[in-house]
Design a protein around this motif. Structure first.
Motif, mmCIF file in Angstrom:
data_model
loop_
_atom_site.group_PDB
_atom_site.id
_atom_site.type_symbol
_atom_site.label_atom_id
_atom_site.label_comp_id
_atom_site.label_asym_id
_atom_site.label_seq_id
_atom_site.Cartn_x
_atom_site.Cartn_y
_atom_site.Cartn_z
ATOM 1 N N GLU A 205 -28.124 6.081 35.058
ATOM 2 C CA GLU A 205 -28.841 4.862 34.674
ATOM 3 C C GLU A 205 -30.249 4.777 35.248
ATOM 4 O O GLU A 205 -31.017 3.882 34.893
ATOM 5 N N SER B 219 -45.475 -4.778 34.314
ATOM 6 C CA SER B 219 -45.299 -3.538 35.057
ATOM 7 C C SER B 219 -46.359 -3.376 36.145
ATOM 8 O O SER B 219 -46.046 -3.012 37.275
ATOM 9 N N LYS C 103 -34.039 4.944 35.930
ATOM 10 C CA LYS C 103 -35.193 5.000 35.036
ATOM 11 C C LYS C 103 -36.486 5.333 35.773
ATOM 12 O O LYS C 103 -37.347 6.025 35.245
ATOM 13 N N THR D 115 -36.757 -7.934 40.354
ATOM 14 C CA THR D 115 -36.515 -7.432 39.002
ATOM 15 C C THR D 115 -35.126 -7.754 38.455
ATOM 16 O O THR D 115 -34.922 -7.715 37.231
ATOM 17 N N GLN E 183 -32.776 -5.725 38.821
ATOM 18 C CA GLN E 183 -32.261 -4.405 38.458
ATOM 19 C C GLN E 183 -31.619 -3.717 39.667
ATOM 20 O O GLN E 183 -31.902 -4.051 40.816
ATOM 21 N N ASP E 184 -30.751 -2.753 39.381
ATOM 22 C CA ASP E 184 -30.077 -2.017 40.450
ATOM 23 C C ASP E 184 -31.039 -1.051 41.129
ATOM 24 O O ASP E 184 -31.974 -0.529 40.510
ATOM 25 N N ALA F 134 -35.070 -5.433 44.086
ATOM 26 C CA ALA F 134 -33.914 -5.931 43.339
ATOM 27 C C ALA F 134 -34.020 -7.430 43.106
ATOM 28 O O ALA F 134 -33.712 -7.934 42.014
ATOM 29 N N THR G 277 -34.385 3.180 40.650
ATOM 30 C CA THR G 277 -34.075 1.867 40.101
ATOM 31 C C THR G 277 -33.837 1.965 38.601
ATOM 32 O O THR G 277 -34.367 2.871 37.930
ATOM 33 N N THR G 278 -33.067 1.033 38.094
ATOM 34 C CA THR G 278 -32.855 0.953 36.648
ATOM 35 C C THR G 278 -34.000 0.228 35.953
ATOM 36 O O THR G 278 -34.032 0.143 34.728
ATOM 37 N N ALA G 279 -34.940 -0.296 36.723
ATOM 38 C CA ALA G 279 -36.104 -0.971 36.147
ATOM 39 C C ALA G 279 -37.046 0.055 35.518
ATOM 40 O O ALA G 279 -37.259 1.145 36.062
ATOM 41 N N GLU G 280 -37.619 -0.294 34.408
ATOM 42 C CA GLU G 280 -38.635 0.537 33.751
ATOM 43 C C GLU G 280 -40.007 0.165 34.313
ATOM 44 O O GLU G 280 -40.489 -0.942 34.111
#
Length: 348
Positions: free
Chosen positions: A67, A2, A69, A124, A126-127, A121, A173-176
């Motif tokens: 979705e 992260s 995050k 990661t 992710q979206d 994107a 983003t959907t990434a945490e």
């Protein structure tokens, strides 16, 4: 992972010209939606019906995109080189809000956000989704949650580094990603912004009644104004900076680095006589790539006529009179009012 990802995003954001890049949870609960519902319920949004129709989607980032995050919140400084308010002493010139004197910030920021979002994107898998003030996303509460600043008593975002002069853009983003610490409120007992408002648009600290705000009236409101606001607008013809410019935190601000956000010479103190002569093609040419263009010639000339009525300039009698036969009824009404004001001052 992260922290490495955050460092990567910050480095890319800096390379793209952003002065601030912070992270917030897009899914954690907040009370901003309740405050917005109260604002709309009180009717303080005026004629901005889109705020009511999109209220549910605006209530929380995940109401629009379940979705999501993480929110990456970016800031781009648009600060003027000096206090802009003394310009209003020249009543024969129109005052445009600082943010509207250069290129449209939506276009300046959007392309950079898309580049950064693409890089995120790719990194990661992710979206991502990009937002610049035009979608139902409450960016100021997100910015405060991310630690870019806080919403001051004038409800605008305040930064200890950039004062009031900060454009915002967001990437969901959907990434945490680990969030940054939020920013607390640092207004203290100061009421400079509330005291400076020419129309008393703040019913209480941290609350705004848009129906009394000159930014709303000059930009969002299409009809004829009530008399009190026509007089109070002075020479302001697009937006209002009073509550922003008087903030003591601006002592830490600096001028914008981005050249496209610098004031164009033609928009720094345009003469009212020249603006009154604008037809639609000339209006579009003058305000090409400017946020002013979106309100259209008729609404803009209405604003200019109110300023002309407050000018005390005998040289504006003729150009004002020429608009008494304008095709637009709101322009005709504004021209008649401005001419009466000039006549009452013994100038016609």
């Amino acid at each position: 992972m992260s922290e490495r990802l955050k460092s990567f995003i910050r480095e890319r954001a800096t390379a793209l010209g952003f002065e601030a890049c912070r992270f917030a949870s897009a899914s954690a609960p907040w009370d901003a939606g309740e405050r917005l519902a109260h604002f709309v319920g009180e009717g303080r949004h005026g004629d901005m019906g889109w705020m009511e129709t999109t209220l549910e989607r605006r209530a929380h980032p995940t109401a629009m995109w379940p979705e999501a995050k993480t929110a990456v919140v970016l800031g781009l400084n648009y600060g003027p080189e000096a206090d802009p308010l003394p310009q209003m002493a020249d009543r024969s010139a129109g005052y445009l809000s600082v943010y509207a004197r250069g290129d449209d910030y939506h276009e300046v920021i959007k392309g950079r956000l898309k580049i950064l979002a693409g890089q995120m994107a790719a990194r990661t898998g992710q979206d991502v989704k990009v937002f610049v003030d035009t979608a139902p996303l409450m960016e100021k509460p997100l910015a405060q949650r991310a630690g870019l600043g806080w919403q001051g008593k004038h409800t605008n975002l305040l930064s200890r580094r950039h004062g009031n002069w900060l454009f915002l853009g967001s990437i969901l983003t959907t990434a945490e990603i680990e969030p940054d610490a939020p920013e607390g409120e640092h207004c203290g007992s100061c009421t400079a912004c509330l005291d400076a408002c020419p129309t008393a648009a703040f019913p209480a600290p941290f609350q705004l009644d848009a129906r009394r705000c000159l930014s709303y009236l000059t930009i969002e409101f299409a009809g004829p104004w009530p008399e009190e606001f026509r007089v109070a607008t002075g020479s302001r013809i697009y937006g209002c900076d009073d509550c922003l410019a008087v903030c003591p935190w601006n002592k830490f601000a600096s001028g914008a680095r981005e050249a496209r956000l610098h004031a164009r010479e033609a928009l720094n103190a345009p003469r009212l006589a020249d603006l009154l002569a604008l037809d639609d093609p000339a209006f579009r040419a003058l305000f090409a790539k400017s946020p002013v263009k979106r309100i259209g010639r008729d609404r803009f000339v209405r604003n200019v006529l109110y300023a002309a009525g407050n000018s005390g300039d005998a040289g504006l009698v003729e150009p004002v009179g020429a608009l008494l036969g304008d095709p637009d009824p709101v322009v005709r009404d504004a021209a008649a009012w401005a001419l009466r004001r000039l006549e009452a001052a013994g100038l016609a």
